[in-house]
Design an enzyme around this catalytic site. Structure first.
Site: not given
Ligand SMILES: *Cc1c(COP(=O)(O)O)cnc(C)c1O
Ligand code: SF4
Length: 361
Positions: A90-91, A94, A103, A107, A110, A112, A271, A308, A315
């Site tokens: 996305r960025y 990174r 996991c 959670c 979550c 995801r 989210d 986010d 973010k």
């Molecule tokens: C959160 C996130 C990151 C890391 O973001 P930082 O602000 O550098 O901590 C990188 N890629 C994705 C897809 C993310 O959701």
């Molecule tokens: S937030 Fe989602 S990915 Fe993270 S530990 Fe909990 S269940 Fe797993």
């Protein structure tokens, strides 16, 4: 078998398992657990004091999960930003690299939720190899974040392989691990695991404490082991209704994190994820909580409050309005609500001063 593996094996996975201990009617929850997996290992289960408390709410399925008509399944559009499966780019510099679908506890809030612990999230050696190849081919990637699921549920061998492959890529400067294991299964932070991780510095670990009751002696010991190995520890908290949507609870959490050498990094507005609407608070409440931290406790303990952005915008930071107006004069409000003024040098003036300095050289 190691202790942590045994604990995982003894996890409760059906709502019926809770009945004996807590006397709740499991029937309405069975449908929920069939859709979104449940896994409460004996360690985390032991932190529950009573039905409906902040630990319970994070771990035990709730009927509301199936009644959410507001939120989409993948609001951050991670699937659209995945050039290869299980890698989100996305960025610019990174990537988020999902290396494990499991996991230590599922959670309920979550992000995801649509896929963790389910059959759609297949992460095998071949898919990890594709992710590694993508990182190798993209010289702009200088920061790799291992996530999932939880990367620390992988075996030491699998983790070592991934870390070795990443470290062999010259343009990868830093590696980050995102893991909830120090919170939900601290027994996994074995001496052997820490010896392994420290070979791959610079390596950071961001964990995920949401409530002060999660900071137990065992969790503190796990974090101490990691910190002693020179691994900088950060924490990402999600703002959750009925868990930590209270300035007093949040301040205590941040202070206790600092005491175990974990630096609060992000505070996430929840989210808009399908099945989690009942956890969301208003942004006004979030800003109020941040206001109650800044100035009132150590600045080190104040995380960046972010949303986010739905749609995959990344973010975006949110700040209470300390900046009242910005012109020739900057009008500011401090943490006690008092007004202060700062004379703002005009951009043109700064330019003049700069050239004056240069002329003197
Ligand atoms: C959160 C996130 C990151 C890391 O973001 P930082 O602000 O550098 O901590 C990188 N890629 C994705 C897809 C993310 O959701
Ligand atoms: S937030 Fe989602 S990915 Fe993270 S530990 Fe909990 S269940 Fe797993």
């Amino acid at each position: 078998m190691e202790t942590w593996q045994k604990l995982l094996q003894e996890s409760l996975t059906r709502p019926g398992d809770l009945t004996r201990r807590f006397g709740v009617d499991p029937r309405p929850l069975e449908e929920v657990a069939a859709r979104y997996p449940m896994r409460v290992n004996p360690y985390y289960l032991g932190l529950i004091k009573e039905v409906g408390d902040p630990i319970w709410r994070q771990a035990v399925p709730a009927e509301e999960e199936l009644r959410d008509a507001v939120c989409p399944a993948d609001p951050l559009e991670e699937e659209n930003q995945s050039p290869v499966p299980n890698l989100v780019h996305r960025y610019p510099d990174r990537v988020l690299f999902l290396v494990c679908s499991e996991c230590a506890m599922y959670c309920r809030f979550c992000t995801r939720k649509r896929k963790v612990g389910g059959e759609e999230m297949v992460i095998d050696r071949a898919s990890i190899e594709r992710g590694l190849a993508y990182i190798r081919e993209h010289g702009e990637i200088r920061d790799v974040i291992l996530s999932g699921g939880d990367p620390l549920l992988l075996s030491d061998e699998r983790l070592e392989w991934i870390l070795k492959e990443l470290r062999a890529i010259a343009h990868v400067e830093i590696i980050r691990i995102g893991s909830r294991v120090p919170v939900v299964l601290p027994q996994r932070i074995t001496a052997a695991l820490v010896r392994l991780l420290r070979r791959f510095h610079p390596l950071y670990l961001n964990t995920h404490f949401n409530h002060p009751d999660e900071i137990t002696e065992l969790a503190a010991k796990a974090c101490a082991r990691l910190a002693d190995a020179g691994i900088p520890l950060g924490n990402q908290t999600v703002l959750l209704r009925g868990v930590n949507d209270d300035p007093v609870v949040m301040k205590r959490l941040m202070q206790k994190l600092l005491a175990i050498r974990v630096k609060p990094y992000y505070l996430y507005q929840a989210d808009m994820v399908q099945g989690t609407d009942h956890f969301r608070t208003s942004v006004e409440e979030g800003l109020e909580i941040v206001r109650a931290l800044r100035g009132h406790t150590s600045g080190l303990g104040v995380p960046a409050y972010v949303i986010d952005a739905p749609g995959g915008g990344g973010k975006i930071p949110l700040l209470p309005d300390y900046l009242q107006s910005l012109g020739e004069e900057v009008v500011l409000k401090n943490y006690q609500g008092e007004t202060y003024r700062y004379a703002n040098p005009a951009p043109a003036l700064i330019e003049e001063k700069r050239s004056a300095v240069n002329d003197c050289r």
